[in-house]
Design a protein around this motif. Sequence first.
Motif, PDB file in Angstrom:
ATOM      1  N   ARG A   2      35.968 -15.965   1.783  1.00 30.94           N
ATOM      2  CA  ARG A   2      35.010 -16.537   2.717  1.00 30.94           C
ATOM      3  C   ARG A   2      35.343 -17.993   3.012  1.00 30.94           C
ATOM      4  O   ARG A   2      36.052 -18.655   2.270  1.00 30.94           O
ATOM      5  N   ARG A   3      34.810 -18.482   4.108  1.00 25.59           N
ATOM      6  CA  ARG A   3      35.082 -19.851   4.549  1.00 25.59           C
ATOM      7  C   ARG A   3      34.651 -20.879   3.499  1.00 25.59           C
ATOM      8  O   ARG A   3      35.346 -21.843   3.246  1.00 25.59           O
ATOM      9  N   GLY A   4      33.501 -20.684   2.878  1.00 24.02           N
ATOM     10  CA  GLY A   4      33.011 -21.591   1.848  1.00 24.02           C
ATOM     11  C   GLY A   4      33.929 -21.625   0.633  1.00 24.02           C
ATOM     12  O   GLY A   4      34.109 -22.666  -0.005  1.00 24.02           O
ATOM     13  N   SER A   5      34.522 -20.493   0.316  1.00 23.99           N
ATOM     14  CA  SER A   5      35.447 -20.432  -0.825  1.00 23.99           C
ATOM     15  C   SER A   5      36.697 -21.261  -0.561  1.00 23.99           C
ATOM     16  O   SER A   5      37.205 -21.930  -1.465  1.00 23.99           O
ATOM     17  N   TRP A   6      37.187 -21.228   0.678  1.00 26.50           N
ATOM     18  CA  TRP A   6      38.355 -22.030   1.031  1.00 26.50           C
ATOM     19  C   TRP A   6      38.028 -23.517   0.930  1.00 26.50           C
ATOM     20  O   TRP A   6      38.858 -24.315   0.502  1.00 26.50           O
ATOM     21  N   PHE A   7      36.815 -23.877   1.318  1.00 27.13           N
ATOM     22  CA  PHE A   7      36.385 -25.272   1.251  1.00 27.13           C
ATOM     23  C   PHE A   7      36.347 -25.750  -0.205  1.00 27.13           C
ATOM     24  O   PHE A   7      36.846 -26.831  -0.525  1.00 27.13           O
ATOM     25  N   VAL A   8      35.776 -24.952  -1.089  1.00 30.68           N
ATOM     26  CA  VAL A   8      35.692 -25.308  -2.507  1.00 30.68           C
ATOM     27  C   VAL A   8      37.091 -25.374  -3.114  1.00 30.68           C
ATOM     28  O   VAL A   8      37.414 -26.314  -3.856  1.00 30.68           O
ATOM     29  N   LEU A   9      37.931 -24.407  -2.816  1.00 31.40           N
ATOM     30  CA  LEU A   9      39.295 -24.394  -3.337  1.00 31.40           C
ATOM     31  C   LEU A   9      40.083 -25.603  -2.837  1.00 31.40           C
ATOM     32  O   LEU A   9      40.800 -26.253  -3.609  1.00 31.40           O
ATOM     33  N   GLY A  10      39.940 -25.941  -1.559  1.00 30.36           N
ATOM     34  CA  GLY A  10      40.607 -27.123  -1.006  1.00 30.36           C
ATOM     35  C   GLY A  10      40.132 -28.400  -1.687  1.00 30.36           C
ATOM     36  O   GLY A  10      40.921 -29.285  -2.013  1.00 30.36           O
ATOM     37  N   GLY A  11      38.824 -28.504  -1.897  1.00 32.38           N
ATOM     38  CA  GLY A  11      38.271 -29.671  -2.588  1.00 32.38           C
ATOM     39  C   GLY A  11      38.780 -29.780  -4.012  1.00 32.38           C
ATOM     40  O   GLY A  11      39.090 -30.876  -4.494  1.00 32.38           O
ATOM     41  N   LEU A  12      38.885 -28.644  -4.686  1.00 34.72           N
ATOM     42  CA  LEU A  12      39.417 -28.640  -6.052  1.00 34.72           C
ATOM     43  C   LEU A  12      40.873 -29.099  -6.069  1.00 34.72           C
ATOM     44  O   LEU A  12      41.268 -29.911  -6.914  1.00 34.72           O
ATOM     45  N   LEU A  13      41.667 -28.630  -5.128  1.00 27.50           N
ATOM     46  CA  LEU A  13      43.072 -29.027  -5.084  1.00 27.50           C
ATOM     47  C   LEU A  13      43.243 -30.513  -4.788  1.00 27.50           C
ATOM     48  O   LEU A  13      44.074 -31.186  -5.412  1.00 27.50           O
ATOM     49  N   VAL A  14      42.446 -31.045  -3.869  1.00 34.93           N
ATOM     50  CA  VAL A  14      42.504 -32.478  -3.575  1.00 34.93           C
ATOM     51  C   VAL A  14      42.094 -33.283  -4.806  1.00 34.93           C
ATOM     52  O   VAL A  14      42.728 -34.283  -5.163  1.00 34.93           O
ATOM     53  N   THR A  15      41.057 -32.843  -5.484  1.00 37.66           N
ATOM     54  CA  THR A  15      40.586 -33.533  -6.688  1.00 37.66           C
ATOM     55  C   THR A  15      41.639 -33.491  -7.789  1.00 37.66           C
ATOM     56  O   THR A  15      41.864 -34.490  -8.484  1.00 37.66           O
ATOM     57  N   LEU A  16      42.298 -32.352  -7.961  1.00 36.07           N
ATOM     58  CA  LEU A  16      43.365 -32.252  -8.962  1.00 36.07           C
ATOM     59  C   LEU A  16      44.522 -33.187  -8.627  1.00 36.07           C
ATOM     60  O   LEU A  16      45.091 -33.826  -9.517  1.00 36.07           O
ATOM     61  N   LEU A  17      44.862 -33.289  -7.350  1.00 37.71           N
ATOM     62  CA  LEU A  17      45.925 -34.205  -6.926  1.00 37.71           C
ATOM     63  C   LEU A  17      45.537 -35.653  -7.216  1.00 37.71           C
ATOM     64  O   LEU A  17      46.343 -36.427  -7.741  1.00 37.71           O
ATOM     65  N   LEU A  18      44.317 -36.022  -6.900  1.00 31.61           N
ATOM     66  CA  LEU A  18      43.862 -37.385  -7.171  1.00 31.61           C
ATOM     67  C   LEU A  18      43.853 -37.677  -8.667  1.00 31.61           C
ATOM     68  O   LEU A  18      44.298 -38.737  -9.107  1.00 31.61           O
ATOM     69  N   ALA A  19      43.355 -36.739  -9.461  1.00 34.07           N
ATOM     70  CA  ALA A  19      43.267 -36.949 -10.902  1.00 34.07           C
ATOM     71  C   ALA A  19      44.639 -36.947 -11.560  1.00 34.07           C
ATOM     72  O   ALA A  19      44.883 -37.695 -12.512  1.00 34.07           O
ATOM     73  N   GLY A  20      45.533 -36.111 -11.068  1.00 39.33           N
ATOM     74  CA  GLY A  20      46.832 -35.973 -11.711  1.00 39.33           C
ATOM     75  C   GLY A  20      47.877 -36.973 -11.261  1.00 39.33           C
ATOM     76  O   GLY A  20      48.783 -37.312 -12.013  1.00 39.33           O
ATOM     77  N   VAL A  21      47.758 -37.480 -10.041  1.00 37.96           N
ATOM     78  CA  VAL A  21      48.797 -38.366  -9.507  1.00 37.96           C
ATOM     79  C   VAL A  21      48.247 -39.761  -9.209  1.00 37.96           C
ATOM     80  O   VAL A  21      48.721 -40.755  -9.743  1.00 37.96           O
ATOM     81  N   VAL A  22      47.234 -39.826  -8.372  1.00 40.92           N
ATOM     82  CA  VAL A  22      46.734 -41.111  -7.899  1.00 40.92           C
ATOM     83  C   VAL A  22      46.093 -41.920  -9.019  1.00 40.92           C
ATOM     84  O   VAL A  22      46.148 -43.148  -9.010  1.00 40.92           O
ATOM     85  N   SER A  23      45.527 -41.263 -10.017  1.00 41.11           N
ATOM     86  CA  SER A  23      44.863 -41.981 -11.112  1.00 41.11           C
ATOM     87  C   SER A  23      45.830 -42.894 -11.872  1.00 41.11           C
ATOM     88  O   SER A  23      45.402 -43.887 -12.467  1.00 41.11           O
ATOM     89  N   ASN A  24      47.109 -42.593 -11.841  1.00 42.89           N
ATOM     90  CA  ASN A  24      48.086 -43.442 -12.525  1.00 42.89           C
ATOM     91  C   ASN A  24      48.292 -44.783 -11.821  1.00 42.89           C
ATOM     92  O   ASN A  24      48.859 -45.700 -12.405  1.00 42.89           O
ATOM     93  N   PHE A  25      47.822 -44.889 -10.596  1.00 42.96           N
ATOM     94  CA  PHE A  25      47.972 -46.132  -9.846  1.00 42.96           C
ATOM     95  C   PHE A  25      46.697 -46.974  -9.845  1.00 42.96           C
ATOM     96  O   PHE A  25      46.631 -47.994  -9.172  1.00 42.96           O
ATOM     97  N   ALA A  26      45.688 -46.555 -10.608  1.00 41.12           N
ATOM     98  CA  ALA A  26      44.436 -47.310 -10.687  1.00 41.12           C
ATOM     99  C   ALA A  26      44.683 -48.635 -11.405  1.00 41.12           C
ATOM    100  O   ALA A  26      45.587 -48.769 -12.228  1.00 41.12           O
ATOM    101  N   SER A  27      43.872 -49.600 -11.093  1.00 40.62           N
ATOM    102  CA  SER A  27      44.013 -50.935 -11.670  1.00 40.62           C
ATOM    103  C   SER A  27      43.755 -50.908 -13.176  1.00 40.62           C
ATOM    104  O   SER A  27      42.808 -50.290 -13.651  1.00 40.62           O
ATOM    105  N   GLY A  28      44.592 -51.604 -13.920  1.00 42.58           N
ATOM    106  CA  GLY A  28      44.399 -51.739 -15.356  1.00 42.58           C
ATOM    107  C   GLY A  28      43.564 -52.957 -15.700  1.00 42.58           C
ATOM    108  O   GLY A  28      43.251 -53.201 -16.862  1.00 42.58           O
ATOM    109  N   SER A  29      43.177 -53.724 -14.693  1.00 46.77           N
ATOM    110  CA  SER A  29      42.359 -54.909 -14.915  1.00 46.77           C
ATOM    111  C   SER A  29      40.938 -54.498 -15.284  1.00 46.77           C
ATOM    112  O   SER A  29      40.456 -53.462 -14.831  1.00 46.77           O
ATOM    113  N   PRO A  30      40.278 -55.327 -16.090  1.00 46.60           N
ATOM    114  CA  PRO A  30      38.914 -54.975 -16.469  1.00 46.60           C
ATOM    115  C   PRO A  30      37.982 -54.975 -15.262  1.00 46.60           C
ATOM    116  O   PRO A  30      38.184 -55.730 -14.309  1.00 46.60           O
ATOM    117  N   ASP A  31      36.978 -54.119 -15.313  1.00 45.95           N
ATOM    118  CA  ASP A  31      36.011 -54.094 -14.221  1.00 45.95           C
ATOM    119  C   ASP A  31      35.028 -55.253 -14.370  1.00 45.95           C
ATOM    120  O   ASP A  31      35.134 -56.057 -15.294  1.00 45.95           O
TER     121      ASP A  31
END
Length: 115
Positions: A2-31
């Motif tokens: 279903r269309r909603g399932s594709w949306f959830v799956l797409g969101g999960l894949l984007v989130t996995l990409l952000l968590a697995g790759v982009v998170s390594n480029f986050a600032s190490g400076s204190p907040d």
Amino acid sequence: MRRGSWFVLGGLLVTLLLAGVVSNFASGSPDGLDSASTKGCTLNADEEITGGSCMARNAKDHEWADSPLADYGLRGVDNAYLSTAVAGVTGVLLTFAVGGGLFWLVRGRRTADHG
């Protein structure tokens, strides 16, 4: 699927990409809170408090500080980038599993007869 399932799956894949790759480029400076909590203290080169009076002097380790996923990494993995990526992906999958499980439990049951 279903269309909603594709949306959830797409969101999960984007989130996995952000968590697995982009998170390594986050600032190490204190907040902002970390920075404000050390105002008034003297810090050494390793950012450890050596004197003064500040909020951070009363800080204690969290009770789960020794857990496998503490400090945005996976304990036992020597490569910092891989450790952060695996911890991020693990966190996303656990959150998705718990959230999906709760959603599945509380959603309304559909009947076989739709009319």
